[in-house]
Design a protein around this motif. Structure first.
Motif, PDB file in Angstrom:
ATOM      1  N   ARG A  35      25.113 -72.114 -47.385  1.00 15.89           N
ATOM      2  CA  ARG A  35      25.020 -73.196 -48.363  1.00 15.89           C
ATOM      3  C   ARG A  35      25.664 -74.480 -47.854  1.00 15.89           C
ATOM      4  O   ARG A  35      25.190 -75.578 -48.147  1.00 15.89           O
ATOM      5  N   SER A  36      26.771 -74.340 -47.135  1.00 15.19           N
ATOM      6  CA  SER A  36      27.448 -75.509 -46.576  1.00 15.19           C
ATOM      7  C   SER A  36      27.944 -75.171 -45.175  1.00 15.19           C
ATOM      8  O   SER A  36      28.296 -74.021 -44.886  1.00 15.19           O
TER       9      SER A  36
ATOM     10  N   HIS B 281      19.900 -73.768 -43.544  1.00 11.50           N
ATOM     11  CA  HIS B 281      20.671 -74.459 -44.579  1.00 11.50           C
ATOM     12  C   HIS B 281      19.919 -74.366 -45.904  1.00 11.50           C
ATOM     13  O   HIS B 281      18.829 -74.911 -46.044  1.00 11.50           O
TER      14      HIS B 281
ATOM     15  N   ASP C 192      20.968 -75.286 -49.099  1.00 10.44           N
ATOM     16  CA  ASP C 192      21.457 -76.081 -50.224  1.00 10.44           C
ATOM     17  C   ASP C 192      21.290 -77.566 -49.926  1.00 10.44           C
ATOM     18  O   ASP C 192      21.710 -78.044 -48.874  1.00 10.44           O
TER      19      ASP C 192
ATOM     20  N   SER D 116      24.806 -80.139 -50.147  1.00  8.27           N
ATOM     21  CA  SER D 116      25.794 -80.265 -49.077  1.00  8.27           C
ATOM     22  C   SER D 116      25.044 -80.347 -47.759  1.00  8.27           C
ATOM     23  O   SER D 116      24.752 -79.334 -47.135  1.00  8.27           O
TER      24      SER D 116
END
Length: 238
Positions: A95-96, A122, A124, A127
């Protein structure tokens, strides 16, 4: 199923199932949506890898970790040798961006006896700190679409391109095209095993090099020119 697998691995709620659903159109077998159990470790699924040259059923393994360092140490151990040999590609969902995890994946890949394509996916859009370039991991932003300024595909379409270039251990019962036809060309060419292996090795070395993207493109075009015996333009790739 006589093929290597795709390992989809990430933390809890890192987007593993979201990716599998987008890739296959269905949820993994064994997923209990009504259970309070959140771990997806041990789930499996199947994916039909299909392009103009072949069609193959590829298995997906889903794993989940709380400590990436310990997990990668387990995968790198002698006891896991058979598992590693059965993996054709790794999708690391996050997510980050976490520098320590990115570094751990770099070290893991660098120490593999037989390189495995690894995608840092990635998942998300909130972020969007982009990890540094790596010769061992390819960063892909899952929710991006279309092409970048260099005409390269983005998002899930880029992941599919990577899968097309992986080695899946084709067997004699599968329908594999013997003719490789370049886009926009009328002629076809047949490659024997030694020529094909040499080309694959060249591409692997190029992908793992420290060259910038423009230089890698120039070398890729030169590979194609050596095969088709005519001037191949970068625009032919679009």
């Amino acid at each position: 199923m006589d093929s290597k697998r795709i390992l989809v691995i990430g933390k809890s709620k890192s987007g593993k199932v979201t990716f599998v659903k987008a890739l296959t159109g269905t949820l993994p077998s064994g997923l209990n949506l009504t259970s309070n159990e959140t771990s997806h470790a041990g789930l499996s699924h199947e994916y039909t890898l299909k392009n103009k040259y072949f069609q193959k059923e590829v298995g997906l393994w889903i794993d989940e970790y709380t400590n990436l360092e310990e997990t990668l140490e387990a995968y790198a151990s002698e006891d896991a040798k058979e598992v590693i040999n059965a993996i054709g590609a790794i999708i690391y969902t996050f997510r980050s961006y976490e520098p320590q995890e990115w570094s751990l994946w770099n070290t893991f890949s660098e120490n593999l006896k037989n390189p495995i394509p690894i995608v840092g996916l990635h998942m998300d859009t909130s972020s969007m700190v982009v990890p540094p370039d790596s010769p061992y991991l390819e960063y892909v932003a899952f929710f991006q679409t279309g092409k970048n300024e260099f005409g390269e595909k983005l998002g899930l379409e880029r992941v599919l391109e990577i899968f097309d270039c992986c080695e899946w251990d084709f067997d004699s019962n599968e329908n594999v095209s013997e003719d490789f036809v370049l886009p926009g060309k009328d002629s076809s060419m047949s490659l024997d095993d030694s020529e094909l292996n040499a080309l694959v090795n060249q591409v692997k070395q190029l992908r793992g090099s420290d060259l910038d993207i423009q230089e890698r493109k120039k070398q890729a075009i030169s590979f194609i020119n050596s095969l088709v015996d005519e001037r191949f333009q970068e625009s032919d790739l679009n």
